[in-house]
Design a protein around this motif. Sequence first.
Motif, short mmCIF file in Angstrom:
data_model
loop_
_atom_site.label_atom_id
_atom_site.label_comp_id
_atom_site.label_asym_id
_atom_site.label_seq_id
_atom_site.Cartn_x
_atom_site.Cartn_y
_atom_site.Cartn_z
N SER A 182 -17.20 30.77 6.58
CA SER A 182 -16.63 29.47 6.96
C SER A 182 -15.78 28.88 5.84
O SER A 182 -15.86 29.29 4.70
N SER A 187 -14.72 26.36 3.23
CA SER A 187 -15.26 25.29 2.39
C SER A 187 -14.10 24.72 1.59
O SER A 187 -13.79 25.21 0.54
N GLN A 216 -15.60 31.27 2.69
CA GLN A 216 -16.68 31.90 1.94
C GLN A 216 -17.98 31.84 2.72
O GLN A 216 -18.10 31.11 3.69
N ASN A 230 -21.70 30.95 1.64
CA ASN A 230 -22.47 30.47 0.50
C ASN A 230 -23.85 31.08 0.47
O ASN A 230 -24.54 31.10 1.48
N GLN A 236 -17.28 26.64 -8.64
CA GLN A 236 -18.12 26.01 -7.62
C GLN A 236 -19.51 25.62 -8.12
O GLN A 236 -20.36 25.22 -7.34
N VAL A 254 -24.72 28.46 -6.69
CA VAL A 254 -24.13 28.77 -5.39
C VAL A 254 -23.22 29.97 -5.61
O VAL A 254 -22.38 29.96 -6.51
C1 LIG Z 1 -20.46 26.17 -0.26
O1 LIG Z 1 -20.65 25.72 -1.58
C2 LIG Z 1 -19.62 24.89 -2.10
C3 LIG Z 1 -19.93 24.59 -3.53
O2 LIG Z 1 -21.23 24.10 -3.70
C4 LIG Z 1 -19.48 23.63 -1.24
O3 LIG Z 1 -18.41 22.86 -1.71
C5 LIG Z 1 -19.23 24.04 0.19
O4 LIG Z 1 -19.21 22.92 1.04
C6 LIG Z 1 -20.29 24.98 0.69
N1 LIG Z 1 -19.89 25.48 1.99
C7 LIG Z 1 -20.74 25.62 2.99
C8 LIG Z 1 -20.18 26.11 4.28
O5 LIG Z 1 -21.91 25.31 2.90
#
Ligand SMILES: *[C@@H]1O[C@H](CO)[C@@H](O)[C@H](O)[C@H]1NC(C)=O
Length: 648
Positions: free
Chosen positions: A110, A112, A117, A119, A150, A166
């Motif tokens: 998805s 971000s 990516q 996560n 990140q 993360v």
């Molecule tokens: C994945 O991690 C990043 C950094 O913490 C965050 O900005 C992002 O919203 C996260 N994406 C998802 C889909 O959880």
Amino acid sequence: MDFLRMIYIFSIFLITFPCLIQSQQPYVGKATTRCGSKDNSTSAFGYTCNGLNRTCQSYLTFRTQFPYNSVSSISELLGADPSQLSQLNSVDDNATFETDKTVLVPVKCSCSGEYYQANISYVVQRGNTYFVIANNTFQGLSTCQALRAQNTNLTTKLLYIGNRLVVPLRCACPTKSQVDVGVNYLLSYLVTWGQSVSIISLMFEVDTGRTLEANQISEDRRTIYPFTTLLVPLRNPPSSSQTVSPPPPPRSPPPPPPPQHLSSPNHSSNKKWAYVAAGALGGGSFVLVTGIIVFFMFFGRSPKRNDPVLPSGNFEAIEKPREKKSEEESEEFLDSISAIAQSLKVYTYQELQSATENFSPSCWIKGSVYCGTINGDSAAIKKMNGDVSKEIEALNKISHFNLILLSGVCFHEGQWYLVYEYAVNGSLSDWIYHENSDQKFLNWTQRIQIALDVATGLNYIHNYTSPPYVHKDLKTSNVLIDSDLRAKIANFGLARSAEGQEGQFNLTKHIVGTKGYMAPEYLENGFVSTKLDVYAFGVLMLEILTGKEVTLLYEEVNKHLSEVLLPVLHEENGNENLYDFMDPSLQGNYPAELAILVAKLADCCIARDPAGRPGMDEVVQSLSRIVTTSLSWEQAITVSRRIAKLQL
Ligand SMILES: *[C@@H]1O[C@H](CO)[C@@H](O)[C@H](O)[C@H]1NC(C)=O
Ligand SMILES: *[C@@H]1O[C@H](CO)[C@@H](O)[C@H](O)[C@H]1NC(C)=O
Ligand SMILES: *[C@@H]1O[C@H](CO)[C@@H](O)[C@H](O)[C@H]1NC(C)=O
Ligand SMILES: *[C@@H]1O[C@H](CO)[C@@H](O)[C@H](O)[C@H]1NC(C)=O
Ligand SMILES: *[C@@H]1O[C@H](CO)[C@@H](O)[C@H](O)[C@H]1NC(C)=O
Ligand SMILES: *[C@@H]1O[C@H](CO)[C@@H](O)[C@H](O)[C@H]1NC(C)=O
């Protein structure tokens, strides 16, 4: 003037980078090791959110390595659903994989912010740095740049054991233009040693051009690196049968720095060599001139490469513990593997089945080779396990009358099938060994023509390809004979680029080849240069002259093969000994002076010291003179036989 120049540059830009217009995802390339860099022109921070959808199903590959070697441990590391993962890889939920197996991992991808990516969460362990986590633990499924960018909530820049990070795994969703051509999934494939874009595309039955485009890799800069992801555009979800990749080729140590005196060519051989040439000159200068003209017309240019050769005593370099510079090493290695051309046809398994009557015994030639008819043309189809990348890569770059043509490939259930042009008269070994000469017989001129064909093929791979290649396994069974009794070299499975740092030499610890044909410096020290092929060619010429297999020839000698030539070349009554030396089935029907010249040529080629061996270009020149002189000899005896008949 400048205006025209700009138009020119612009049109080149249009030709070589058509993919930029479609804007997929740039390949990350070498950027993965530059952790401090803020450069976002590659996909080091992740694949851009440019897809049709903001979330999608996508797939990753991962190579099993302890402790991540079971369905449960891999699912946990990569945040995948264990039952989906086991299903995708056709194994049980509680299965453990063998080491270094490619496992398919389903992930939800998805967007971000800027990047696509998946996560996952990871707890820092002893010895971890951002680079080690990205490259060693996640094998390149994430990058140090993305990890740093990140995890800004960490109070210090240092990682402490137990910190929770993360980890953004690299994935992407298809763009509109990809969806339009039927791409439904993007697989983040982890590149490993010895792979190329074409090999990976073949594994997943995807058009190479599509893969290049998906990664914005241009036609002429196709180098890819291990521990990076390559996006493979797929119509259907990947299946476990597609992940059987060829095993990585042996990693050879980098060549040692060339010794100072290497560049000065060894002239000691030239004297010995001169009299062979001088002898051949006697064959007629007209013939010589024609030969040279034909030679240059045929090849167009004449690069003169001196094969640098390590003097003996310089081999301690192999034993010396090497400073590990993996990055440079891998880059060097991969730079040498340049791209595979797209001219190769990709066959479906069904096409090969119908060509060979489902691989029926009636189509079997020998070993794993079948003959078949594809589109009305005969073809030889070879089933291969293991690493075929070398052979495909070598054969695809070289195209020459005296080298067997690779016309297509097929990958089916973990097996490679290579499709070659078919040489109707089998291999040279079927023709020259006296014992199994049932019907097959080659006269003097035919034999010498075949030797010239082989020499011309070798000369081509040594001096006219870039990088130069060493065949490494020349022998009579790898020389195929076509309907006109002309020869073509086959079996490039062991062929490798001969490129060292300064020239054409290399060292290897992995000795492969055929007994009797392997040059002493290779057997003893693993030293690889084009002179290996020259040695094997000398052995082949001895077999052509004597009609004996090399193993039989070895029975006649104490230490070195050149002893079989002693009675002919180094005794007073050499000409009288010639009859015993030559293949009895020739029954004396050969021009003795030329036979001695060829014997001398063979003797030079099997010189113990590689520097004493001629280059294949010199061999070709001598042999072409010998062939033309042999043709005149043949005409002369035909005429004299006719005259004799008339007189009767
Ligand atoms: C994945 O991690 C990043 C950094 O913490 C965050 O900005 C992002 O919203 C996260 N994406 C998802 C889909 O959880
Ligand atoms: C790279 O970063 C700069 C700012 O740092 C930004 O303006 C630019 O759009 C970025 N390029 C890509 C391809 O993300
Ligand atoms: C895995 O689980 C199946 C049943 O789900 C069982 O039959 C099998 O023995 C198990 N294998 C191992 C290695 O534990
Ligand atoms: C990246 O990880 C692989 C696998 O553990 C390792 O072999 C390689 O040396 C690493 N690359 C670098 C530059 O350290
Ligand atoms: C940093 O943020 C992530 C989620 O965005 C969280 O899981 C993690 O625990 C945080 N780390 C620290 C050291 O606070
Ligand atoms: C995009 O989203 C639509 C609607 O949810 C879905 O039908 C389609 O399969 C998705 N396409 C891709 C390539 O994921």
